[in-house]
Motif scaffolding. Structure first.
Motif, PDB file in Angstrom:
ATOM      1  N   LEU A  16       1.030  -1.280   0.063  1.00  0.00           N
ATOM      2  CA  LEU A  16      -0.041  -0.056   0.085  1.00  0.00           C
ATOM      3  C   LEU A  16       0.996   1.202   0.043  1.00  0.00           C
ATOM      4  CD1 LEU A  16      -2.670  -1.166   2.557  1.00  0.00           C
ATOM      5  CD2 LEU A  16      -2.952  -0.825   0.141  1.00  0.00           C
ATOM      6  N   ASP A  17       2.125   1.104   0.693  1.00  0.00           N
ATOM      7  CA  ASP A  17       2.769   2.317   0.988  1.00  0.00           C
ATOM      8  C   ASP A  17       4.324   2.162   0.387  1.00  0.00           C
ATOM      9  OD1 ASP A  17       3.366   4.859   1.250  1.00  0.00           O
ATOM     10  OD2 ASP A  17       3.331   4.717   3.426  1.00  0.00           O
ATOM     11  N   SER A  18       4.526   1.414  -0.623  1.00  0.00           N
ATOM     12  CA  SER A  18       5.842   1.228  -1.164  1.00  0.00           C
ATOM     13  C   SER A  18       6.548   2.299  -1.500  1.00  0.00           C
ATOM     14  CB  SER A  18       5.702   0.248  -2.409  1.00  0.00           C
ATOM     15  OG  SER A  18       5.286   0.607  -3.243  1.00  0.00           O
ATOM     16  N   GLY A  19       6.345   3.405  -1.272  1.00  0.00           N
ATOM     17  CA  GLY A  19       6.954   4.559  -1.493  1.00  0.00           C
ATOM     18  C   GLY A  19       7.884   4.854  -0.108  1.00  0.00           C
ATOM     19  N   HIS A  20       7.550   4.226   0.846  1.00  0.00           N
ATOM     20  CA  HIS A  20       8.274   4.531   2.157  1.00  0.00           C
ATOM     21  C   HIS A  20       9.199   3.100   2.271  1.00  0.00           C
ATOM     22  CE1 HIS A  20       5.421   7.616   2.638  1.00  0.00           C
ATOM     23  NE2 HIS A  20       6.279   8.150   3.806  1.00  0.00           N
ATOM     24  N   PRO A  21      10.416   3.125   2.048  1.00  0.00           N
ATOM     25  CA  PRO A  21      11.339   1.910   2.271  1.00  0.00           C
ATOM     26  C   PRO A  21      11.199   1.141   3.719  1.00  0.00           C
ATOM     27  CG  PRO A  21      12.358   3.710   1.059  1.00  0.00           C
ATOM     28  CD  PRO A  21      11.204   4.188   1.698  1.00  0.00           C
ATOM     29  N   GLU A  22      10.860   2.003   4.730  1.00  0.00           N
ATOM     30  CA  GLU A  22      10.753   1.485   5.917  1.00  0.00           C
ATOM     31  C   GLU A  22       9.989   0.316   5.981  1.00  0.00           C
ATOM     32  OE1 GLU A  22      10.522   4.689   5.060  1.00  0.00           O
ATOM     33  OE2 GLU A  22      11.954   5.869   6.116  1.00  0.00           O
ATOM     34  N   ASN A  23       8.741   0.578   5.140  1.00  0.00           N
ATOM     35  CA  ASN A  23       7.842  -0.591   5.285  1.00  0.00           C
ATOM     36  C   ASN A  23       8.499  -1.810   4.646  1.00  0.00           C
ATOM     37  OD1 ASN A  23       6.065   1.106   6.299  1.00  0.00           O
ATOM     38  ND2 ASN A  23       5.022   1.882   4.647  1.00  0.00           N
ATOM     39  N   PHE A  47      12.467  -2.222  -3.861  1.00  0.00           N
ATOM     40  CA  PHE A  47      13.049  -0.749  -3.285  1.00  0.00           C
ATOM     41  C   PHE A  47      13.165   0.013  -4.456  1.00  0.00           C
ATOM     42  CE2 PHE A  47      14.352  -1.672   1.096  1.00  0.00           C
ATOM     43  CZ  PHE A  47      14.815  -0.771   1.126  1.00  0.00           C
ATOM     44  N   PRO A  48      12.662   1.287  -4.299  1.00  0.00           N
ATOM     45  CA  PRO A  48      12.785   2.354  -5.516  1.00  0.00           C
ATOM     46  C   PRO A  48      14.148   2.191  -6.111  1.00  0.00           C
ATOM     47  CG  PRO A  48      11.489   3.169  -3.527  1.00  0.00           C
ATOM     48  CD  PRO A  48      12.146   1.696  -3.138  1.00  0.00           C
ATOM     49  N   GLU A  49      14.326   2.622  -7.297  1.00  0.00           N
ATOM     50  CA  GLU A  49      15.455   2.525  -7.983  1.00  0.00           C
ATOM     51  C   GLU A  49      16.419   3.604  -7.511  1.00  0.00           C
ATOM     52  OE1 GLU A  49      16.996   0.594 -10.484  1.00  0.00           O
ATOM     53  OE2 GLU A  49      15.321  -0.858 -10.610  1.00  0.00           O
ATOM     54  N   GLY A  50      15.712   4.667  -7.174  1.00  0.00           N
ATOM     55  CA  GLY A  50      16.545   5.708  -6.593  1.00  0.00           C
ATOM     56  C   GLY A  50      17.426   5.683  -5.325  1.00  0.00           C
ATOM     57  N   LEU A  51      16.870   4.567  -4.598  1.00  0.00           N
ATOM     58  CA  LEU A  51      17.519   4.254  -3.557  1.00  0.00           C
ATOM     59  C   LEU A  51      18.359   2.986  -3.427  1.00  0.00           C
ATOM     60  CD1 LEU A  51      14.760   4.646  -0.690  1.00  0.00           C
ATOM     61  CD2 LEU A  51      16.668   6.155  -1.051  1.00  0.00           C
ATOM     62  N   ARG A  52      18.679   2.355  -4.571  1.00  0.00           N
ATOM     63  CA  ARG A  52      19.110   0.931  -4.774  1.00  0.00           C
ATOM     64  C   ARG A  52      20.732   1.144  -4.602  1.00  0.00           C
ATOM     65  NH1 ARG A  52      16.823  -3.124  -7.684  1.00  0.00           N
ATOM     66  NH2 ARG A  52      14.585  -2.969  -6.952  1.00  0.00           N
TER      67      ARG A  52
END
Length: 298
Positions: A16-23, A47-52
């Motif tokens: 539901l909130d995959s934009g928050h990597p903490e989840n 994980f979002p590409e920008g944080l890999r």
């Protein structure tokens, strides 16, 4: 919370909130808890590409996940990437040192010890760093170094019980009289915290002190041992001592919660199986194992 429920809940939150990597990290940690490597890898893949290529991903996600599954090669790779990206990040450097202090390379081991020794007492990572160094000295048989660092752990106010207990590991071998004194202090302190109590009982069991641990448990108010994890630690004492009647009685009167029901049935089945056989024994054992498997399947 049962395995299926815990995993489904974490997966739903992460989705539901995959934009928050903490989840996603929460989902990965839940997967580690239930030994589900596939789910943990799935969490990392989302994980979002920008944080890999970030310290956050390498250090708190990928490195930690593979460390949780005891895959030290992959874990070291990710912790090294985190340390490369942020050479001054203390946590990243400590995590890498935690692995490299066990390396077969003398140079890497020396560097790891130096890194850990530089972490100041004011740091929130200090207790963990001292614990790593203490384990290293104990493993190498360095009595002086082990004594120095385990005493630091005991005297530190913000050190977890799991680290302070290393002092007992050290004293048990080199100072048996002082060990007895300190063990009584640890027992008194552990009674006020179920997590600490579980750790102490488990430690005593692993150190070949199951008879002493069980005698102590039986001498204390029984409401101190009502948490599921503590109850399981006590059950293991009975099993190690092959006191099957005691194990069955303990299992039946314990206040089990759903999180431990499967293990509760498994322990009771083990106890009944080892007790003198009756006409009903086989049926009872099979029924208990079925209950254990049903819970595990949920």
């Amino acid at each position: 919370m049962r395995r299926r429920d815990a995993m489904a809940w974490r997966k739903q939150i992460a989705g539901l909130d995959s934009g928050h990597p903490e989840n996603l990290i929460d989902l990965a940690n839940t997967a580690i808890q239930f030994n589900d490597l596939t789910m943990a890898r799935d969490a990392l893949a989302r994980f979002p590409e920008g944080l890999r290529d970030s310290n956050f991903y390498y250090n708190q996600a990928a490195g930690a996940v593979f460390f949780g599954f005891r895959d030290m090669v992959r874990s070291e790779h990710h912790f090294a990437q985190a340390a490369r990206l942020q050479p001054t990040n203390e946590l990243a450097q400590m995590n890498l040192a935690r692995l490299r202090i066990q390396s077969s390379d003398d140079r890497l081991r020396t560097q790891a010890r130096e890194t850990l020794s530089r972490i100041p007492a004011s740091s929130p990572n200090y207790g963990t760093a001292v614990g790593i160094l203490a384990r290293d000295f104990i493993a190498r048989g360095d009595i002086k170094g082990a004594g120095t660092y385990t005493r630091i752990l005991v005297n530190s106010t913000n050190t977890p019980f799991s680290e302070r207990i290393l002092h007992l590991t050290h004293l048990k071998t080199v100072e048996p009289d002082e060990f007895k004194v300190q063990l009584e202090k640890f027992k008194a302190a552990a009674l006020d915290n179920s997590e600490d109590l579980t750790q102490l009982i488990t430690w005593m069991n692993m150190e070949g002190m199951a008879p002493q641990a069980l005698a102590w448990v039986q001498s204390q108010p029984q409401d101190k041992f009502k948490s599921p994890t503590t109850g399981l630690a006590v059950a293991e004492l009975y099993a190690v001592l092959r006191d099957w009647l005691g194990l069955r009685n303990w299992i039946r009167r314990a206040d089990w919660q759903m999180v431990a029901q499967g293990l509760r049935y498994a322990y009771e089945a083990r106890a009944v199986f080892n007790l003198p056989r009756t006409e009903q024994s086989a049926t009872e054992v099979n029924g208990l194992w079925k209950k254990a498997l049903d819970v595990a399947g949920d």
